[in-house]
Design an enzyme around this catalytic site. Structure first.
Site, short mmCIF file in Angstrom:
data_model
loop_
_atom_site.label_atom_id
_atom_site.label_comp_id
_atom_site.label_asym_id
_atom_site.label_seq_id
_atom_site.Cartn_x
_atom_site.Cartn_y
_atom_site.Cartn_z
N ASP A 30 44.18 40.07 35.67
CA ASP A 30 43.77 39.63 37.00
C ASP A 30 44.94 39.80 37.96
O ASP A 30 46.09 39.55 37.61
CB ASP A 30 43.34 38.15 36.95
N VAL A 97 33.62 39.06 43.05
CA VAL A 97 33.45 40.49 42.76
C VAL A 97 32.15 40.66 41.97
O VAL A 97 32.01 40.11 40.87
CB VAL A 97 34.65 41.04 41.95
N HIS A 101 32.13 40.14 35.00
CA HIS A 101 33.44 40.05 34.36
C HIS A 101 33.60 38.71 33.67
O HIS A 101 33.12 37.69 34.13
CB HIS A 101 34.58 40.28 35.36
N MET A 102 34.30 38.75 32.54
CA MET A 102 34.64 37.54 31.80
C MET A 102 36.12 37.29 32.02
O MET A 102 36.95 38.15 31.72
CB MET A 102 34.36 37.75 30.31
P1 5GP Z 1 35.32 35.99 40.48
O1 5GP Z 1 35.62 34.87 41.44
O2 5GP Z 1 34.43 37.05 41.08
O3 5GP Z 1 34.82 35.46 39.17
O4 5GP Z 1 36.71 36.62 40.12
C1 5GP Z 1 37.20 37.80 40.65
C2 5GP Z 1 38.61 37.94 40.14
O5 5GP Z 1 39.04 39.26 40.40
C3 5GP Z 1 39.62 37.00 40.82
O6 5GP Z 1 40.25 36.19 39.83
C4 5GP Z 1 40.59 37.95 41.50
O7 5GP Z 1 41.95 37.51 41.47
C5 5GP Z 1 40.39 39.26 40.74
N1 5GP Z 1 40.62 40.46 41.54
C6 5GP Z 1 40.16 40.70 42.80
N2 5GP Z 1 40.55 41.92 43.21
C7 5GP Z 1 41.27 42.46 42.19
C8 5GP Z 1 41.94 43.72 42.01
O8 5GP Z 1 41.95 44.59 42.88
N3 5GP Z 1 42.58 43.92 40.83
C9 5GP Z 1 42.59 42.97 39.84
N4 5GP Z 1 43.25 43.27 38.72
N5 5GP Z 1 41.95 41.79 39.96
C10 5GP Z 1 41.32 41.53 41.13
#
Ligand code: 5GP
Ligand code: ZN
Length: 114
Positions: A30, A97, A101-102
Site C-alpha cells: 500500500d 479504489v 482488493h484485500m
Molecule cells: P480502499 O479504501 O479502497 O479499501 O483502499 C485503497 C487503498 O489503496 C488505500 O489504502 C490507499 O493507500 C491505496 N492506494 C491508493 N492509491 C495507490 C497507489 O497508487 N499505489 C498503491 N500502492 N496504493 C495505493
C-alpha cells in the site's frame, strides 16, 4: 479497465512495490501503509468490488486462491503472531479504489477493530 488505477499497476503502467505475482493475482505494498506491514492483494482481472463477484461461480477459483495466499504472504512478511485482512466494499464501506482488493495488515499500529 483502462482508467482503473489498480489495472494500471497490474499492467506496470504505474509503478508499485511488488511482493508477489502469478497468473491470477498481484500483490504490492500500500502506498500509505497503516501498519508495519500493509499489502494489497488484487485479482489481475478487473472486478470492481465484492458486489461484482460472479454469482454463477466464475470467480470462485480466483477467490479461493487469493484467500489461501494470504497466510502464506503473512508468514513471508514475518507475521507469525497473526494478521488482519480488510475488504472495503462500496463507498459506505470505505472503498476508495474500485478494483477489488484485500488489505493484509500486521505488526504494530493495526487499524480497525481491536
Ligand atoms: P480502499 O479504501 O479502497 O479499501 O483502499 C485503497 C487503498 O489503496 C488505500 O489504502 C490507499 O493507500 C491505496 N492506494 C491508493 N492509491 C495507490 C497507489 O497508487 N499505489 C498503491 N500502492 N496504493 C495505493
Ligand atoms: Zn481494475
Amino acid at each position: 479497465m483502462s482508467d482503473c488505477l489498480f489495472c494500471k499497476i497490474v499492467a506496470g503502467e504505474i509503478p508499485s512495490k511488488k511482493v508477489y505475482e502469478d497468473d491470477k493475482v498481484f500483490v504490492f505494498w500500500d502506498i500509505a501503509p497503516k501498519a508495519d506491514v500493509h499489502l494489497l492483494l488484487i485479482p489481475k482481472v478487473h472486478i470492481a468490488s465484492l458486489n461484482e463477484l460472479d454469482e454463477s461461480g466464475e470467480h470462485d477459483e480466483l477467490i479461493a486462491h487469493a484467500m489461501k495466499l494470504l497466510p502464506r504472504l503473512a508468514k513471508e512478511q514475518g507475521l507469525d503472531n497473526g494478521f488482519r485482512t480488510i475488504i472495503n466494499t462500496g463507498r459506505g464501506g470505505g472503498q476508495v479504489v474500485f478494483h477489488l482488493h484485500m488489505h493484509l495488515l500486521g505488526g504494530n499500529n493495526l487499524p480497525g477493530f481491536e
